[in-house]
Design an enzyme around this catalytic site. Structure first.
Site, PDB file in Angstrom:
ATOM      1  N   LYS A  44       1.599  -0.381  15.133  1.00 56.86           N
ATOM      2  CA  LYS A  44       3.014  -0.498  15.487  1.00 56.86           C
ATOM      3  C   LYS A  44       3.393  -1.770  16.270  1.00 56.86           C
ATOM      4  O   LYS A  44       4.567  -2.107  16.379  1.00 56.86           O
ATOM      5  CB  LYS A  44       3.444   0.721  16.327  1.00 56.86           C
ATOM      6  N   HIS A  68       0.849  -1.206   0.000  1.00 58.06           N
ATOM      7  CA  HIS A  68       0.000   0.000   0.000  1.00 58.06           C
ATOM      8  C   HIS A  68       0.878   1.246   0.000  1.00 58.06           C
ATOM      9  O   HIS A  68       1.835   1.335   0.763  1.00 58.06           O
ATOM     10  CB  HIS A  68      -0.896   0.022   1.248  1.00 58.06           C
ATOM     11  N   TYR A  73       4.400   6.291  10.207  1.00 61.14           N
ATOM     12  CA  TYR A  73       3.571   5.144   9.831  1.00 61.14           C
ATOM     13  C   TYR A  73       4.375   4.099   9.058  1.00 61.14           C
ATOM     14  O   TYR A  73       4.279   2.907   9.340  1.00 61.14           O
ATOM     15  CB  TYR A  73       2.367   5.610   9.008  1.00 61.14           C
ATOM     16  N   PRO A  86      -3.548   0.020  19.140  1.00 61.30           N
ATOM     17  CA  PRO A  86      -3.309  -0.429  17.763  1.00 61.30           C
ATOM     18  C   PRO A  86      -3.439   0.641  16.682  1.00 61.30           C
ATOM     19  O   PRO A  86      -3.140   0.370  15.519  1.00 61.30           O
ATOM     20  CB  PRO A  86      -4.365  -1.526  17.565  1.00 61.30           C
ATOM     21  N   TYR A 115      -8.818   5.434   7.964  1.00 62.89           N
ATOM     22  CA  TYR A 115      -8.933   5.778   9.387  1.00 62.89           C
ATOM     23  C   TYR A 115      -9.995   6.869   9.490  1.00 62.89           C
ATOM     24  O   TYR A 115      -9.803   7.963   8.960  1.00 62.89           O
ATOM     25  CB  TYR A 115      -7.595   6.304   9.930  1.00 62.89           C
TER      26      TYR A 115
HETATM   27  P1  FAD Z   1       2.726 -12.270  21.087  1.00 68.95           P
HETATM   28  O1  FAD Z   1       2.300 -12.284  19.685  1.00 68.95           O
HETATM   29  O2  FAD Z   1       1.711 -12.002  22.136  1.00 68.95           O
HETATM   30  O3  FAD Z   1       3.420 -13.671  21.365  1.00 68.95           O
HETATM   31  C1  FAD Z   1       3.724 -14.121  22.652  1.00 68.95           C
HETATM   32  C2  FAD Z   1       3.621 -15.619  22.677  1.00 68.95           C
HETATM   33  O4  FAD Z   1       4.008 -16.110  23.952  1.00 68.95           O
HETATM   34  C3  FAD Z   1       2.194 -16.093  22.465  1.00 68.95           C
HETATM   35  O5  FAD Z   1       2.166 -17.048  21.429  1.00 68.95           O
HETATM   36  C4  FAD Z   1       1.793 -16.675  23.798  1.00 68.95           C
HETATM   37  O6  FAD Z   1       0.890 -17.752  23.663  1.00 68.95           O
HETATM   38  C5  FAD Z   1       3.132 -17.121  24.343  1.00 68.95           C
HETATM   39  N1  FAD Z   1       3.189 -17.232  25.790  1.00 68.95           N
HETATM   40  C6  FAD Z   1       2.608 -16.454  26.724  1.00 68.95           C
HETATM   41  N2  FAD Z   1       2.905 -16.876  27.961  1.00 68.95           N
HETATM   42  C7  FAD Z   1       3.696 -17.945  27.814  1.00 68.95           C
HETATM   43  C8  FAD Z   1       4.342 -18.826  28.718  1.00 68.95           C
HETATM   44  N3  FAD Z   1       4.196 -18.671  30.031  1.00 68.95           N
HETATM   45  N4  FAD Z   1       5.088 -19.817  28.234  1.00 68.95           N
HETATM   46  C9  FAD Z   1       5.228 -20.004  26.898  1.00 68.95           C
HETATM   47  N5  FAD Z   1       4.644 -19.200  25.982  1.00 68.95           N
HETATM   48  C10 FAD Z   1       3.902 -18.180  26.432  1.00 68.95           C
HETATM   49  N6  FAD Z   1      -1.137  -4.693  16.752  1.00 68.95           N
HETATM   50  C11 FAD Z   1      -1.363  -3.958  15.684  1.00 68.95           C
HETATM   51  O7  FAD Z   1      -0.426  -3.308  15.231  1.00 68.95           O
HETATM   52  N7  FAD Z   1      -2.602  -3.942  15.079  1.00 68.95           N
HETATM   53  C12 FAD Z   1      -3.650  -4.709  15.554  1.00 68.95           C
HETATM   54  O8  FAD Z   1      -4.719  -4.702  15.010  1.00 68.95           O
HETATM   55  C13 FAD Z   1      -3.440  -5.482  16.692  1.00 68.95           C
HETATM   56  N8  FAD Z   1      -4.439  -6.239  17.198  1.00 68.95           N
HETATM   57  C14 FAD Z   1      -4.206  -6.964  18.332  1.00 68.95           C
HETATM   58  C15 FAD Z   1      -5.233  -7.710  18.889  1.00 68.95           C
HETATM   59  C16 FAD Z   1      -5.031  -8.438  20.072  1.00 68.95           C
HETATM   60  C17 FAD Z   1      -6.173  -9.248  20.666  1.00 68.95           C
HETATM   61  C18 FAD Z   1      -3.760  -8.397  20.694  1.00 68.95           C
HETATM   62  C19 FAD Z   1      -3.514  -9.152  21.984  1.00 68.95           C
HETATM   63  C20 FAD Z   1      -2.730  -7.664  20.109  1.00 68.95           C
HETATM   64  C21 FAD Z   1      -2.947  -6.939  18.935  1.00 68.95           C
HETATM   65  N9  FAD Z   1      -1.918  -6.189  18.341  1.00 68.95           N
HETATM   66  C22 FAD Z   1      -2.147  -5.454  17.265  1.00 68.95           C
HETATM   67  C23 FAD Z   1      -0.573  -6.174  18.850  1.00 68.95           C
HETATM   68  C24 FAD Z   1       0.328  -7.183  18.120  1.00 68.95           C
HETATM   69  O9  FAD Z   1      -0.426  -8.286  17.732  1.00 68.95           O
HETATM   70  C25 FAD Z   1       1.435  -7.531  19.079  1.00 68.95           C
HETATM   71  O10 FAD Z   1       2.186  -6.359  19.294  1.00 68.95           O
HETATM   72  C26 FAD Z   1       2.346  -8.674  18.605  1.00 68.95           C
HETATM   73  O11 FAD Z   1       1.638  -9.884  18.669  1.00 68.95           O
HETATM   74  C27 FAD Z   1       3.595  -8.748  19.482  1.00 68.95           C
HETATM   75  O12 FAD Z   1       4.306  -9.931  19.198  1.00 68.95           O
HETATM   76  P2  FAD Z   1       5.039 -10.708  20.349  1.00 68.95           P
HETATM   77  O13 FAD Z   1       5.713 -11.845  19.678  1.00 68.95           O
HETATM   78  O14 FAD Z   1       5.820  -9.776  21.176  1.00 68.95           O
HETATM   79  O15 FAD Z   1       3.885 -11.227  21.330  1.00 68.95           O
HETATM   80  C1  DHB Z   2      -4.879  -3.157  11.056  1.00 67.60           C
HETATM   81  C2  DHB Z   2      -4.776  -2.977  12.397  1.00 67.60           C
HETATM   82  C3  DHB Z   2      -4.367  -1.765  12.891  1.00 67.60           C
HETATM   83  O1  DHB Z   2      -4.249  -1.577  14.201  1.00 67.60           O
HETATM   84  C4  DHB Z   2      -4.081  -0.714  12.046  1.00 67.60           C
HETATM   85  O2  DHB Z   2      -3.711   0.474  12.572  1.00 67.60           O
HETATM   86  C5  DHB Z   2      -4.191  -0.894  10.704  1.00 67.60           C
HETATM   87  C6  DHB Z   2      -4.598  -2.117  10.193  1.00 67.60           C
HETATM   88  C7  DHB Z   2      -5.318  -4.457  10.523  1.00 67.60           C
HETATM   89  O3  DHB Z   2      -5.603  -5.359  11.329  1.00 67.60           O
HETATM   90  O4  DHB Z   2      -5.409  -4.620   9.302  1.00 67.60           O
END
Ligand code: FAD
Ligand code: DHB
Length: 394
Positions: A300, A75, A388, A296, A204
């Site tokens: 980021k 995009h 962004y 979100p 947005y």
């Molecule tokens: P995570 O993806 O959370 O991975 C952590 C992993 O550790 C998980 O698989 C978990 O199961 C595992 N874990 C936890 N505890 C333990 C343990 N005790 N032992 C072993 N494993 C464990 N960001 C955006 O930019 N846009 C969005 O739309 C957006 N939507 C989101 C929606 C939700 C419901 C959530 C929770 C987050 C969202 N985020 C979004 C944020 C983004 O998804 C996270 O920033 C990203 O997943 C971070 O990656 P990570 O690997 O640090 O953590």
């Molecule tokens: C999406 C999620 C976000 O938080 C955002 O700022 C833009 C796109 C998405 O899930 O596609």
């Protein structure tokens, strides 16, 4: 108790843990990834969808970008919609050619899991009772249960990539950690719909009924969000009510129509800013959501997780290959600079685009003035665009 040994014990198989394991494997550094959920669960978990150009480049350079290049949607801008009109922010024009790629987080996770398995490296799903020990020493350990068996994994370093609710950050004594936090008085209700997108770019929308976001996952799937109350019960939101709200907040008088389709998934996500400093305690290094959360709105979260492990992988390569400790010592400070930039940007986007309970005419006029400025001043638009698409790495 069965004993295992590795160089880097990684807790969590989200984007942070899996990418770290992959980058280390490319440099022949051994790691074990421990994940409490099943493979099916982590590969289906619908979360973020936007990759900064720097994240895309890292995935490509490290050899896991093949499907993303084929299926990801590049995009070149977003639209900011308010007051009944849309305003495009052109990324390449404002940032010297940079863009973003829409590719679901669970697709990134699938690609990284596949690479890990193809490389024959250790990745255990469904482990229980994960605990970290002796991280202040040079010989930290991780204990866990896998099925009926108890294990102890001896490591040189532990990477806490276990998300916001994980155990690694909690293993750091409170006296050694400073926490900075904001909780927002709203949440996002998100749906995934089997409906071909009718708009090429993300929208947005600031609306008097609340924020709405139009996004997508593929030429067949739309991803949509609306601002709701923080304690919203999803049971109060039948599909018709969600569509009604989306139509009201996203559509303008120019005739553009949102296309409906069967709702494949829906959920409510709370909104929080959170940073734990430093991102390290002894031989335990935190990365991604384990150390910080952003609301979100700026897309980021996943990008910050990827940026952290880029730095951590480099520091660990220096440590294992050249006995360097300086990069590991600088890890937290290096990451926190980018983290706080993203914290500010996400807070700013959130503050500009949402309705706040009890807001008055003054606050709403400030928001409208800010929105007008962002879409009419090249400098202001360039600032949004630069943040962004992601700032360059130091
Ligand atoms: P995570 O993806 O959370 O991975 C952590 C992993 O550790 C998980 O698989 C978990 O199961 C595992 N874990 C936890 N505890 C333990 C343990 N005790 N032992 C072993 N494993 C464990 N960001 C955006 O930019 N846009 C969005 O739309 C957006 N939507 C989101 C929606 C939700 C419901 C959530 C929770 C987050 C969202 N985020 C979004 C944020 C983004 O998804 C996270 O920033 C990203 O997943 C971070 O990656 P990570 O690997 O640090 O953590
Ligand atoms: C999406 C999620 C976000 O938080 C955002 O700022 C833009 C796109 C998405 O899930 O596609």
């Amino acid at each position: 108790m069965r004993k295992l040994r590795t160089q880097v014990g990684i807790v969590g198989a989200g984007p942070a843990g899996l990418l770290l394991a992959h980058l280390l494997h490319l440099e022949a550094i051994d790691s074990v990834v421990l994940e409490s959920r099943s493979r099916d669960y982590v590969e289906r978990r619908v979360r973020a969808g936007v990759l900064e150009q720097g994240s895309v480049e890292l995935l490509n350079e490290s050899g896991v970008g093949e499907r993303m290049r084929r299926e990801g949607l590049v995009h070149h801008g977003i639209e900011v919609r308010f007051g009944g009109a849309g305003h495009r922010i052109d990324f390449p024009e404002l940032t010297g050619g940079r863009s973003i790629t829409v590719y679901g987080q669970q697709e990134v996770v699938k690609d990284l899991v596949a690479a890990r398995i193809a490389a024959g490296c250790e990745l255990r799903f469904g482990v229980g009772d994960v605990a970290v020990h002796d991280v202040e020493s040079d010989a930290p350990r991780i204990s866990f249960r896998d099925g009926a068996d108890e294990f102890e994994l001896a490591c040189d370093v532990v990477a806490g990539c276990d998300g916001f609710h994980g155990i690694c950050r909690q293993a750091i004594p409170t006296a050694n950690l400073s926490v900075f936090e904001r909780v927002y008085p709203f949440a996002w209700l998100g749906i995934l719909a089997a409906a071909p997108p009718t708009h090429d770019e993300l929208i947005y929308a600031y609306h008097e009924r609340g924020f709405a976001l139009y996004s997508m996952r593929s030429p067949e799937i739309t991803r949509l969000y609306i601002q709701v109350a923080p304690d919203e019960d999803i049971a109060d939101w039948p599909d018709e009510r969600i569509w009604q709200e989306l139509h009201a907040r996203l559509e303008t008088s120019d005739g553009w129509k949102l296309r409906e389709g069967p709702v494949l998934e829906k959920g409510v996500t709370g909104m929080r800013s959170f940073v734990a400093e430093p991102m390290q305690y002894g031989r335990l290094y935190l990365a991604g959501d384990a150390a910080h959360i952003v609301p979100p709105t700026g897309a980021k979260g996943m990008n910050l997780a990827i940026a952290d492990v880029r730095v951590l992988a480099g520091a660990l390569i220096g440590f294992f290959k050249a006995r360097r400790t300086d990069l590991l010592e600088a890890y937290s400070a290096t990451c926190l600079k980018r983290v706080w930039r993203a914290e500010h940007f996400s807070w700013w986007m959130t503050s500009m685009l949402h309705r706040f309970p009890g807001d008055d005419g003054f606050q709403q006029r400030l928001q409208r003035s800010q929105l007008d400025y962002v879409v009419s001043s090249r400098v202001a638009a360039a600032s949004l665009a630069e943040n962004y698409v992601g700032l360059p790495f130091a």
